[in-house]
Write a protein that holds these residues in place. Structure first.
Motif, PDB file in Angstrom:
ATOM      1  N   PHE A 190       0.825  -1.210   0.000  1.00 25.84           N
ATOM      2  CA  PHE A 190       0.000   0.000   0.000  1.00 25.84           C
ATOM      3  C   PHE A 190       0.863   1.267   0.000  1.00 25.84           C
ATOM      4  O   PHE A 190       0.582   2.226  -0.711  1.00 25.84           O
ATOM      5  CB  PHE A 190      -0.920   0.013   1.226  1.00 25.84           C
ATOM      6  CG  PHE A 190      -2.079  -0.956   1.175  1.00 25.84           C
ATOM      7  CD1 PHE A 190      -2.234  -1.841   0.117  1.00 25.84           C
ATOM      8  CD2 PHE A 190      -3.022  -0.993   2.201  1.00 25.84           C
ATOM      9  CE1 PHE A 190      -3.297  -2.730   0.074  1.00 25.84           C
ATOM     10  CE2 PHE A 190      -4.093  -1.878   2.173  1.00 25.84           C
ATOM     11  CZ  PHE A 190      -4.226  -2.750   1.107  1.00 25.84           C
ATOM     12  N   THR A 237      -1.777   9.561   3.018  1.00 25.10           N
ATOM     13  CA  THR A 237      -2.180   8.159   2.824  1.00 25.10           C
ATOM     14  C   THR A 237      -1.201   7.201   3.490  1.00 25.10           C
ATOM     15  O   THR A 237      -1.610   6.199   4.091  1.00 25.10           O
ATOM     16  CB  THR A 237      -2.293   7.838   1.320  1.00 25.10           C
ATOM     17  OG1 THR A 237      -3.157   8.780   0.699  1.00 25.10           O
ATOM     18  CG2 THR A 237      -2.847   6.440   1.101  1.00 25.10           C
ATOM     19  N   ILE A 241      -2.298   4.502   6.192  1.00 28.60           N
ATOM     20  CA  ILE A 241      -1.996   3.075   6.030  1.00 28.60           C
ATOM     21  C   ILE A 241      -1.370   2.530   7.312  1.00 28.60           C
ATOM     22  O   ILE A 241      -1.727   1.439   7.776  1.00 28.60           O
ATOM     23  CB  ILE A 241      -1.049   2.861   4.825  1.00 28.60           C
ATOM     24  CG1 ILE A 241      -1.805   3.110   3.512  1.00 28.60           C
ATOM     25  CG2 ILE A 241      -0.443   1.451   4.831  1.00 28.60           C
ATOM     26  CD1 ILE A 241      -0.897   3.331   2.314  1.00 28.60           C
ATOM     27  N   ALA A 458      -9.216   0.788   3.181  1.00 27.44           N
ATOM     28  CA  ALA A 458      -8.157   1.634   2.611  1.00 27.44           C
ATOM     29  C   ALA A 458      -8.667   2.371   1.373  1.00 27.44           C
ATOM     30  O   ALA A 458      -8.408   3.573   1.192  1.00 27.44           O
ATOM     31  CB  ALA A 458      -6.936   0.777   2.261  1.00 27.44           C
TER      32      ALA A 458
END
Length: 484
Positions: A190, A237, A241, A458
């Motif tokens: 990710f 982000t 994560i 997510a």
């Protein structure tokens, strides 16, 4: 228990075939019509292509057969159902993108064989210490930073053996999944996606999107403009994560007592950097510099990006850093096949017109919606498509249509560009969405189902971030949502 598992497996095998047959035999579907009045017919091959697309998705998510074997089924079923001839279906199995992934894996393998990965892993653990949360954060930050200057596939190939070394020091059986292992590898995949949207160098989709934007608006986007808009999105982000991973996969141990000391001891055992390590670093550095400066050196512009990494792999075999035994036993051919099949179904949807039909049908539904609904609708479409087909293809299909509709709604095309790139860079649902996902899967720490389920929150988070950035950050830096 085993009987139930087999019944479940056969159920999803048959479900995939049932959906393929349903699409193949169903009556012709209505053509899609774009805002300019242009119609897009869905051919019989396109209908069958959509059915095969859904069959592959079901088989990949539920792992009814090995994921690489599902890819072989994609190649076999295309000529059987008249989607494309076998020669075309299987030609995509050797697409340069697949070769780029193979080159990245060879580079990662060379790093492991000469000991560089252990050296980096031990050094990182000496710095971040014994707190497993800090180890995870350190890994995600390092991964994201590297993707600013390297393709995220190459970064994942480099990080994978480093993470395996960290997992070995964490303790336990490497073949037995742990919550820490799941967080480590899913989080790395990710973070590679999140970091790759921060600069134009993070992936081919970024310059491709800017190219479409220039073609439709006549305006160019500079390297700095691109990073100013998307680097904050990418880094927010990365930290999201991190919080998601430590929440869903709370590590079994908050601290690993003595880990720093053990890492120092192992680092000391390695001794000073060897000539072979220096050689591997120089070769890889030259390959990466070629990739980075390719855009600025006219003589290199026509060269495929797979060539420098494959050339590095070739040098490693010539100099016996790698051997044929490594090629046979250490390269995850299941993952290489997975991406071969992904390329094949992606090109099938593109060449039969099925992908364009899907995009125009979806965007036509939201052409009269409020600007935020329209923007989120585009983002959702790119997000779904990029989990199944190449992110460059997802951008190529969606962005031109979206920019045309944006003009009618008075939506700023720049905001459409940035939201589309953000979604295309972060396919968090399926392994085929991005090479880092598949490389992480090779750790055997998680199943495809676990990856899919983790990717749902997510994906919803990055969709929410598109709305938040559109309403707050982007207007603050001079990118309003609406233009008059």
């Amino acid at each position: 228990m085993a009987v139930n598992s087999e019944l479940k497996r056969y159920f999803f095998v048959l479900l995939g075939f049932a959906i393929l047959l349903l699409f193949y035999f169903m009556p012709p579907l209505n053509p899609a019509v774009d805002p300019m009045g242009k119609t897009f017919e869905l051919s019989q091959a396109g209908k069958a292509g959509l059915g095969l697309f859904l069959l592959a998705g079901i088989w990949w998510v539920f792992e009814v057969i090995p994921i690489g074997v599902t890819s072989i089924a994609i190649g076999v079923l295309q000529p059987v159902f008249g989607i494309r001839p076998a020669k075309e279906a299987f030609r995509d199995f050797m697409d340069p993108t697949v070769m780029f992934i193979l080159g990245s894996l060879l580079v990662g393998l060379a790093f492991t064989q000469c000991g560089i990965t252990k050296r980096i892993a031990y050094k990182m653990l000496v710095i971040v210490g014994e707190d497993t949360r800090k180890i995870l954060l350190g890994v995600f930050v390092l991964t994201a930073l590297l993707t600013h200057v390297m393709a995220h596939t190459a970064v994942a190939g480099t990080m994978f053996p480093i993470l395996m070394s960290i997992l070995a020091l964490y303790g336990g059986d490497l073949n037995k999944p742990s919550k820490f292992g799941k967080a480590l590898f899913i989080g790395m995949a990710f973070a590679a996606g999140a970091g790759s949207i921060c600069t134009l160098m993070g992936g081919a989709r970024n310059p491709a999107a800017v190219g479409f934007y220039k073609e439709f608006t006549g305006q160019d986007v500079s390297f700095l403009q691109f990073s100013a808009a998307l680097a904050p999105f990418g880094w927010v982000t990365v930290f999201l994560i991190f919080f998601l991973m430590i929440t869903i996969f709370k590590p079994e141990k908050i601290k690993v007592p003595g880990l720093r000391q053990r890492a120092q001891q192992e680092l000391a055992k390695l001794g000073p950097i060897s000539k072979q390590e220096i050689f591997v670093l120089v070769v890889v550095a030259l390959a990466l510099c070629t990739l980075i400066f390719q855009k600025f050196i006219p003589a290199l512009k026509g060269m495929d990006r797979s060539v420098p990494l494959l050339a590095a792999g070739l040098i490693f075999f010539i100099t016996k850093v790698l051997t044929v035994k490594d090629l046979e036993k250490s390269i995850p051919w299941n993952i290489v096949l997975l991406f071969s099949g992904a390329m094949s179904i992606g090109f099938a949807l593109w060449q039969t017109g099925a992908a364009e039909w899907m995009a125009v049908s979806w965007l036509s539904l939201i052409k009269d919606a409020p600007w935020l609904v329209f923007l989120l609708g585009i983002s959702l479409l790119v997000l779904i498509l990029t989990n199944f087909i190449m992110n460059v293809a997802a951008i190529s299909i969606c962005l031109p249509v979206a920019l045309v509709i944006a003009k009618y709604l008075g939506v700023n095309p720049e905001i459409v560009l940035y939201s589309s790139v953000a979604m295309a860079g972060m396919p968090f649902l399926l392994l085929i969405g991005a090479a880092p996902n598949a490389i992480a899967y090779e750790s055997k720490q998680f199943s495809t189902g676990e990856f899919f389920v983790t990717g749902i929150p997510a994906s919803l988070a990055i969709l929410a971030m598109v709305a938040i950035f559109s309403l707050t950050f982007w207007p603050i830096i001079g990118i309003p949502a609406l233009v008059h």
